[in-house]
Scaffold this motif. Structure first.
Motif, PDB file in Angstrom:
ATOM      1  N   TYR A  32       0.739  -1.246   0.245  1.00  0.00           N
ATOM      2  CA  TYR A  32       0.016  -0.005   0.003  1.00  0.00           C
ATOM      3  C   TYR A  32       0.859   1.325   0.080  1.00  0.00           C
ATOM      4  N   ARG A  33       2.142   1.203  -0.072  1.00  0.00           N
ATOM      5  CA  ARG A  33       3.069   2.358   0.112  1.00  0.00           C
ATOM      6  C   ARG A  33       2.868   3.224  -1.252  1.00  0.00           C
ATOM      7  N   PRO A  34       2.704   2.842  -2.506  1.00  0.00           N
ATOM      8  CA  PRO A  34       2.805   1.577  -3.124  1.00  0.00           C
ATOM      9  C   PRO A  34       4.066   0.971  -3.343  1.00  0.00           C
ATOM     10  N   PHE A  35       4.376  -0.409  -3.331  1.00  0.00           N
ATOM     11  CA  PHE A  35       5.665  -1.070  -3.467  1.00  0.00           C
ATOM     12  C   PHE A  35       5.308  -2.475  -3.820  1.00  0.00           C
ATOM     13  N   LEU A  36       5.967  -2.668  -5.095  1.00  0.00           N
ATOM     14  CA  LEU A  36       6.014  -4.081  -5.592  1.00  0.00           C
ATOM     15  C   LEU A  36       4.487  -4.560  -5.495  1.00  0.00           C
ATOM     16  N   ALA A  37       3.657  -3.746  -5.982  1.00  0.00           N
ATOM     17  CA  ALA A  37       2.205  -4.298  -6.198  1.00  0.00           C
ATOM     18  C   ALA A  37       1.897  -5.171  -7.489  1.00  0.00           C
ATOM     19  N   TYR A  38       3.030  -4.971  -8.366  1.00  0.00           N
ATOM     20  CA  TYR A  38       2.767  -6.102  -9.384  1.00  0.00           C
ATOM     21  C   TYR A  38       3.120  -7.518  -9.048  1.00  0.00           C
ATOM     22  N   TYR A  39       3.817  -7.897  -8.001  1.00  0.00           N
ATOM     23  CA  TYR A  39       4.178  -9.250  -7.456  1.00  0.00           C
ATOM     24  C   TYR A  39       3.375  -9.786  -6.504  1.00  0.00           C
ATOM     25  N   GLY A  40       2.448  -8.853  -5.694  1.00  0.00           N
ATOM     26  CA  GLY A  40       1.536  -9.565  -4.615  1.00  0.00           C
ATOM     27  C   GLY A  40       0.641 -10.581  -5.526  1.00  0.00           C
ATOM     28  N   PRO A  41       0.059 -10.212  -6.311  1.00  0.00           N
ATOM     29  CA  PRO A  41      -1.089 -11.449  -6.911  1.00  0.00           C
ATOM     30  C   PRO A  41      -0.215 -12.452  -7.449  1.00  0.00           C
ATOM     31  N   ARG A  42       0.954 -12.290  -7.985  1.00  0.00           N
ATOM     32  CA  ARG A  42       1.630 -13.443  -8.391  1.00  0.00           C
ATOM     33  C   ARG A  42       2.263 -14.412  -7.243  1.00  0.00           C
ATOM     34  N   PHE A  43       2.531 -13.813  -6.100  1.00  0.00           N
ATOM     35  CA  PHE A  43       3.050 -14.633  -5.178  1.00  0.00           C
ATOM     36  C   PHE A  43       1.871 -15.228  -4.399  1.00  0.00           C
ATOM     37  N   LEU A  44       0.680 -14.729  -4.385  1.00  0.00           N
ATOM     38  CA  LEU A  44      -0.550 -15.223  -3.995  1.00  0.00           C
ATOM     39  C   LEU A  44      -0.891 -16.657  -4.682  1.00  0.00           C
ATOM     40  N   LEU A  45      -0.472 -16.779  -5.789  1.00  0.00           N
ATOM     41  CA  LEU A  45      -0.793 -17.754  -6.625  1.00  0.00           C
ATOM     42  C   LEU A  45       0.115 -19.056  -6.050  1.00  0.00           C
ATOM     43  N   TRP A  46       0.964 -18.954  -5.134  1.00  0.00           N
ATOM     44  CA  TRP A  46       1.843 -20.006  -4.404  1.00  0.00           C
ATOM     45  C   TRP A  46       0.546 -20.966  -3.587  1.00  0.00           C
ATOM     46  N   GLU A  47      -0.445 -20.043  -3.435  1.00  0.00           N
ATOM     47  CA  GLU A  47      -1.613 -20.571  -2.727  1.00  0.00           C
ATOM     48  C   GLU A  47      -2.398 -21.975  -3.353  1.00  0.00           C
ATOM     49  N   LEU A  48      -2.015 -22.062  -4.702  1.00  0.00           N
ATOM     50  CA  LEU A  48      -2.669 -23.085  -5.462  1.00  0.00           C
ATOM     51  C   LEU A  48      -2.471 -24.349  -4.985  1.00  0.00           C
ATOM     52  N   SER A  49      -1.483 -24.753  -4.106  1.00  0.00           N
ATOM     53  CA  SER A  49      -1.487 -25.954  -3.524  1.00  0.00           C
ATOM     54  C   SER A  49      -2.289 -26.345  -2.362  1.00  0.00           C
ATOM     55  N   THR A  50      -2.565 -25.020  -1.562  1.00  0.00           N
ATOM     56  CA  THR A  50      -3.007 -25.137  -0.253  1.00  0.00           C
ATOM     57  C   THR A  50      -4.463 -25.711  -0.083  1.00  0.00           C
ATOM     58  N   PRO A  51      -5.598 -25.672  -1.163  1.00  0.00           N
ATOM     59  CA  PRO A  51      -6.574 -26.440  -1.043  1.00  0.00           C
ATOM     60  C   PRO A  51      -6.307 -27.896  -1.006  1.00  0.00           C
ATOM     61  N   PHE A  52      -5.198 -28.614  -1.771  1.00  0.00           N
ATOM     62  CA  PHE A  52      -5.217 -29.899  -1.814  1.00  0.00           C
ATOM     63  C   PHE A  52      -4.247 -30.242  -0.407  1.00  0.00           C
ATOM     64  N   LEU A  53      -3.524 -29.226  -0.003  1.00  0.00           N
ATOM     65  CA  LEU A  53      -2.829 -29.526   1.280  1.00  0.00           C
ATOM     66  C   LEU A  53      -3.663 -29.774   2.395  1.00  0.00           C
ATOM     67  N   ASN A  54      -4.928 -28.892   2.582  1.00  0.00           N
ATOM     68  CA  ASN A  54      -5.698 -28.961   3.791  1.00  0.00           C
ATOM     69  C   ASN A  54      -6.675 -30.115   3.404  1.00  0.00           C
ATOM     70  N   LEU A  55      -6.867 -30.355   2.431  1.00  0.00           N
ATOM     71  CA  LEU A  55      -8.060 -31.666   1.944  1.00  0.00           C
ATOM     72  C   LEU A  55      -7.205 -32.974   2.187  1.00  0.00           C
ATOM     73  N   ASN A  56      -5.859 -32.942   2.133  1.00  0.00           N
ATOM     74  CA  ASN A  56      -5.145 -34.027   2.280  1.00  0.00           C
ATOM     75  C   ASN A  56      -5.154 -34.291   4.133  1.00  0.00           C
ATOM     76  N   TRP A  57      -5.012 -33.053   4.783  1.00  0.00           N
ATOM     77  CA  TRP A  57      -4.974 -32.955   6.157  1.00  0.00           C
ATOM     78  C   TRP A  57      -6.369 -33.763   6.849  1.00  0.00           C
ATOM     79  N   PHE A  58      -7.559 -33.250   6.101  1.00  0.00           N
ATOM     80  CA  PHE A  58      -8.696 -33.880   6.275  1.00  0.00           C
ATOM     81  C   PHE A  58      -9.081 -35.340   6.120  1.00  0.00           C
TER      82      PHE A  58
END
Length: 299
Positions: free
Chosen positions: A181-207
């Motif tokens: 919000y500074r703003p600073f490196l706003a370009y990369y924020g959404p791209r790094f959020l795509l790391w979360e693509l594995s998170t649904p499978f990770l939590n489903l595996n735990w369940f």
């Protein structure tokens, strides 16, 4: 794109003060989103998950008691005939159920934030050599508000401590998205959020590992999807592939604009990037070890 919450008129003036104090000018507009996001995850953890989980899984609570019973002990609430003491699994079950609710939140967050992040991948306002460093778009601000509201993750990791890695991950992510919000490196924020693509499978595996789905074909396929998505999204995409090279471009952008970036901010982001990538490789190695152990035990 400016989203509002029912308390927007109350929260935005507070956000303006917080933004002025923290020198994050774009935070004021999205402060209500941040607060609303934080409240949403707490509602899911403490209200919705406890209500819905027993309806969705018949083994929701029983699986924990059975997993923690010692040889010779009976189910929770029944005395142990050998010494007359109450079954200790009754005391450990609540802590385990918190883990269930925590992962319900993590699953929900990933399912929500991934599509929003994808919508921010081709915004001209945050592209170009300077745009990637100092550009801004309100769509990115909204997505960062959802991500910063996930400060819930940091708080929960501290209260229900399991691994120092979770705390470091939460603090690093919160810092990265908040200073956007500074703003600073706003370009990369959404791209790094795509790391979360594995998170649904990770939590489903735990369940699945704690319900009757354990050992089924669905469990196996989800495990394969977890390994593939984690390796692809966090290791390959995160380190090498995004727009050529995600982390490489991140460092290149910060280096080319280093004369305009405060030293503390420059090093915070660089160290945070290395830390997050290191955690990804560390967690992937643990996943591989777990898979090997399961294969060895099944022989």
């Amino acid at each position: 794109m400016v989203q509002t919450t029912p308390f927007h008129d109350i929260l935005e003036p507070i956000g303006q003060r917080v933004a002025a104090f923290s020198h994050l000018p774009h935070l004021a507009t999205h402060f209500p989103t941040l607060v609303g996001s934080f409240l949403l995850w707490n509602v899911i953890q403490y209200v919705l998950s406890p209500i819905l989980s027993p309806l969705l899984s018949s083994t929701y609570a029983n699986s924990y008691n059975e997993r923690r019973m010692k040889p010779g002990e009976k189910k929770a609430g029944v005395s142990n005939g050998s010494n007359g003491k109450a079954d200790k699994s009754k005391a450990t079950a609540p802590r385990s159920l918190k883990g269930w609710h925590t992962r319900s939140v993590a699953f929900s967050h990933a399912v929500l934030v991934i599509p929003l992040a994808i919508q921010c991948l081709n915004l001209p306002g945050v592209d170009g050599t300077r745009g990637r460093a100092f550009g801004w778009d309100e769509k990115v601000g909204f997505v960062h508000g959802i991500a910063c509201g996930f400060l819930w993750d940091t708080v929960d990791s501290i209260i229900h401590f399991e691994d120092i890695g979770f705390i470091l991950h939460g603090i690093a992510c919160l810092t990265v998205f908040l200073f956007g919000y500074r703003p600073f490196l706003a370009y990369y924020g959404p791209r790094f959020l795509l790391w979360e693509l594995s998170t649904p499978f990770l939590n489903l595996n735990w369940f699945f590992d704690r319900t009757r789905v354990k050992g089924t074909t669905i469990h196996l396929l989800n495990g394969v999807a977890l390994l593939i998505s984690f390796f692809s999204a966090r290791l390959v995409y995160g380190t090498y592939m995004a727009d050529g090279k995600q982390s490489y471009n991140f460092f290149r952008t910060t280096y080319l604009n280093r004369s305009e970036i405060p030293a503390a901010l420059f090093w915070t982001y660089c160290i945070g990037n290395v830390l997050l990538n290191g955690l990804n490789w560390f967690w992937f190695s643990k996943m591989v070890k777990t898979v090997r152990r399961k294969f060895a035990s099944s022989r």
